[in-house]
Design a protein around this motif. Structure first.
Motif, PDB file in Angstrom:
ATOM      1  N   LYS A  24       0.829  -1.207   0.000  1.00 44.97           N
ATOM      2  CA  LYS A  24       0.000   0.000   0.000  1.00 44.97           C
ATOM      3  C   LYS A  24       0.868   1.264   0.000  1.00 44.97           C
ATOM      4  CE  LYS A  24      -3.812   2.354   2.408  1.00 44.97           C
ATOM      5  NZ  LYS A  24      -3.153   3.680   2.335  1.00 44.97           N
TER       6      LYS A  24
ATOM      7  N   LEU B  36       2.101   1.767  -3.545  1.00 46.95           N
ATOM      8  CA  LEU B  36       1.034   2.207  -4.450  1.00 46.95           C
ATOM      9  C   LEU B  36       0.625   3.646  -4.153  1.00 46.95           C
ATOM     10  CD1 LEU B  36      -1.142  -1.045  -4.514  1.00 46.95           C
ATOM     11  CD2 LEU B  36       0.597  -0.306  -6.167  1.00 46.95           C
TER      12      LEU B  36
ATOM     13  N   PRO C 285       4.738  -5.120  -6.392  1.00 43.70           N
ATOM     14  CA  PRO C 285       3.383  -4.798  -6.844  1.00 43.70           C
ATOM     15  C   PRO C 285       3.066  -5.602  -8.106  1.00 43.70           C
ATOM     16  CG  PRO C 285       4.634  -2.794  -6.417  1.00 43.70           C
ATOM     17  CD  PRO C 285       5.603  -3.935  -6.363  1.00 43.70           C
ATOM     18  N   THR C 286       1.806  -5.946  -8.290  1.00 41.78           N
ATOM     19  CA  THR C 286       1.419  -6.709  -9.477  1.00 41.78           C
ATOM     20  C   THR C 286       1.118  -5.776 -10.642  1.00 41.78           C
ATOM     21  OG1 THR C 286      -0.944  -6.667  -8.951  1.00 41.78           O
ATOM     22  CG2 THR C 286       0.381  -8.465  -7.994  1.00 41.78           C
TER      23      THR C 286
ATOM     24  N   TYR D  40      -1.587  -5.797 -12.309  1.00 43.49           N
ATOM     25  CA  TYR D  40      -2.959  -5.330 -12.101  1.00 43.49           C
ATOM     26  C   TYR D  40      -2.979  -4.117 -11.166  1.00 43.49           C
ATOM     27  CZ  TYR D  40      -7.769  -5.203 -10.394  1.00 43.49           C
ATOM     28  OH  TYR D  40      -9.024  -4.779 -10.032  1.00 43.49           O
ATOM     29  N   GLU D  41      -2.216  -4.180 -10.080  1.00 42.10           N
ATOM     30  CA  GLU D  41      -2.200  -3.073  -9.113  1.00 42.10           C
ATOM     31  C   GLU D  41      -1.667  -1.792  -9.738  1.00 42.10           C
ATOM     32  OE1 GLU D  41      -1.618  -5.553  -4.915  1.00 42.10           O
ATOM     33  OE2 GLU D  41       0.125  -5.081  -6.189  1.00 42.10           O
TER      34      GLU D  41
ATOM     35  N   GLN E  51      -4.215  -0.359 -12.112  1.00 44.27           N
ATOM     36  CA  GLN E  51      -5.302   0.303 -11.394  1.00 44.27           C
ATOM     37  C   GLN E  51      -4.961   1.768 -11.087  1.00 44.27           C
ATOM     38  OE1 GLN E  51      -7.937  -1.861 -12.040  1.00 44.27           O
ATOM     39  NE2 GLN E  51      -8.643  -1.121 -10.041  1.00 44.27           N
TER      40      GLN E  51
ATOM     41  N   ASN F 157       3.863  -1.204 -15.560  1.00 43.90           N
ATOM     42  CA  ASN F 157       2.440  -1.349 -15.896  1.00 43.90           C
ATOM     43  C   ASN F 157       2.304  -1.645 -17.392  1.00 43.90           C
ATOM     44  OD1 ASN F 157       2.976   1.160 -17.036  1.00 43.90           O
ATOM     45  ND2 ASN F 157       1.113   2.127 -16.267  1.00 43.90           N
TER      46      ASN F 157
END
Length: 496
Positions: free
Chosen positions: A86, A89, A118-119, A121-122, A125, A145
């Motif tokens: 978190k 992100l 981090p993925t 997907y994350e 997002q 990303n």
């Protein structure tokens, strides 16, 4: 003629920094005219400078800096304080609100609670319309990303990634191409920040490892920057092509031309598998390729520097250097092996036979050494304690030259000195005098400047730094806490 008088200090100089050589000096036109103990001011109107009881020594050298890249990293999104996914992100989201290009640095999953990156997907997002590229602390891996992955595919055919994580040859090819997205003014401003950092840490000279196989522009940009700086630089163009150094009359080529990768990303080339994963790492250059580079350097009378970390890579480079020494003759400046973290006995013997300089980064042990560190996690305790064998190398007759590998570890020679004398393996610790020499004198030996740089003596340039504490009167555990109060070059205070 300019004359200055300095007093109230304790001067230390090579080879025994523990002894005070003088505490008063007269500087004329940037050179030391006279030095002694408490002699009177020579002229009534001579400017007098009270150094406040400082310990003064010759300025430091950082013999392994990616100078431009350090500036870029220090100008981007800093992830080193993140403790959870978190946190990462949130920092990336904040940066994405301000910029279309988000470059995140110092990602370290060893300190992240979830122990993962981090993925894809994350990151998507946060944004799939802005460029997001987060780089691991060791600069051998990143996570991107979808927008950044699409850019990567256009710039590297056959891109491979796992959930946005790029490593190995794919990452090595792309990492410097990121810089093409940045303007020249951004790069120059970034380097100004690192220049200020060098001054604050007492570094007057850097060995700058710049450019890429197909792009000498950045080496030239760094060279241009230093032509307008009070600091000095020795440029290593990171290419197998000798034309750029020859055209610019540099004596060196190479730098971090990667023979293998890093221990953290499990890409350092080993003879045996890693302990925590069934792999022997990656060899980016084989024996024939290393031999070709060595021949090219010898033919053009250039000093060659190559990156080798794992025992396999160290052996290949050292064997090539020894062959060249025996077959082609001793070069004007012996070649360098950068890192040399896990050399076997054969590699050490061959490196010594070729008189190779060993570029070490002692803060590696500070951050990753010991029985509970990253090296132990990847390699097991036995091999971890064999990493960065400074005393073994020194006792074999090899010359060690100290650097940071910034931006991998920070430009901070006192941290490097601290790391040498407090090595996690007590059998590999060196004396404080040896440690200082590795960051002051020996790097000048590697560039042929030993006789004219790295000393405080009559007739030489009045280049020195002021320390706030005497490193020989405090416990060695406090060496890293010493502060550089000021730097003087040619007798003039260098301001930040």
């Amino acid at each position: 003629m300019s004359v200055s008088y300095f007093y109230n200090f304790s001067a230390r100089t090579y080879p025994d920094y523990s002894e005070t050589c003088f505490n008063t000096m007269v500087v004329v036109d940037g050179h030391i005219l006279n030095a002694g103990f408490d002699f009177p001011k020579p002229f009534a109107k001579t400017p007098a400078f009270d150094l406040g009881g400082a310990i003064i020594i010759p300025p430091f050298v950082d013999a392994h800096v990616h100078f431009l890249q350090s500036g870029i990293v220090n100008s981007g999104c800093q992830l080193n304080d993140a403790e959870t996914i978190k946190d990462i992100l949130d920092l990336v989201s904040l940066e994405a609100k301000k910029n279309d290009i988000v470059l995140g640095w110092n990602l370290d999953i060893e300190v992240i609670k979830e122990k993962r990156f981090p993925t894809l997907y994350e990151l998507d997002q946060i944004s799939n319309k802005k460029f997001i590229w987060l780089v691991n602390k060791d600069l051998h891996l990143c996570v991107a990303n979808t927008f950044a992955l699409n850019w990567a595919r256009k710039n590297y055919s056959g891109l491979t990634h796992k959930d946005g994580i790029i490593t190995g040859e794919s990452y090595n090819s792309l990492c410097y191409k990121i810089n093409d997205l940045l303007t020249e003014s951004y790069k120059l401003n970034s380097m100004k920040k690192i220049e200020h950092l060098c001054i604050s840490k007492g570094v007057a000279t850097v060995h700058a490892l710049e450019g890429t196989e197909n792009n000498g522009y950045e080496s030239l940009l760094v060279d241009k920057f230093f032509k307008n700086s009070r600091l000095g630089a020795v440029i290593y163009n990171q290419s197998s092509d000798p034309s750029v150094p020859l055209k610019n009359k540099w004596k060196q080529m190479g730098g971090c031309i990667l023979v293998d990768g890093s221990i953290g990303s499990r890409t350092a080339a080993m003879f045996d598998d890693y302990d925590d994963y069934k792999t022997k790492g990656e060899l980016y250059l084989n024996s024939d390729s290393v031999m070709s580079l060595t021949k090219t350097a010898s033919k053009n009378n250039l000093q060659l520097a190559l990156h080798a970390i794992g025992d396999m890579a160290c052996e290949i480079v050292a064997s090539s250097y020894m062959w060249a020494y025996d077959t082609l003759g001793a070069p004007e400046l012996p070649n360098r092996i950068e890192h040399f973290i896990l050399p076997n006995n054969k590699a050490i013997r061959n490196a010594r036979k070729s008189n190779a300089f060993i570029g070490i980064q002692p803060a590696y042990d500070y951050y990753w050494g010991g029985k509970n560190g990253l090296y132990a996690e990847r390699l097991g305790i036995r091999r971890a304690l064999e990493c960065n064998p400074y005393k073994t190398l020194s006792n074999s007759g090899l010359t060690l030259i100290g650097g940071s590998d910034s931006p991998v570890t920070p430009i901070d020679p006192l941290l490097g000195i601290h790391s040498i004398v407090n090595h996690s393996n007590s059998d590999e610790q060196l004396s404080l005098n040896q440690a200082f020499s590795i960051f002051i004198n020996e790097p000048h030996r590697a560039t042929g400047d030993f006789e004219r740089k790295g000393h405080l003596r009559i007739g030489e340039r009045a280049d020195f730094i002021c320390l706030d504490s005497d490193p020989f009167l405090i416990t060695k555990r406090r060496i890293k806490d010493i502060k550089v109060k000021a730097m003087y070059l040619e007798g003039e205070l260098v301001t930040i």
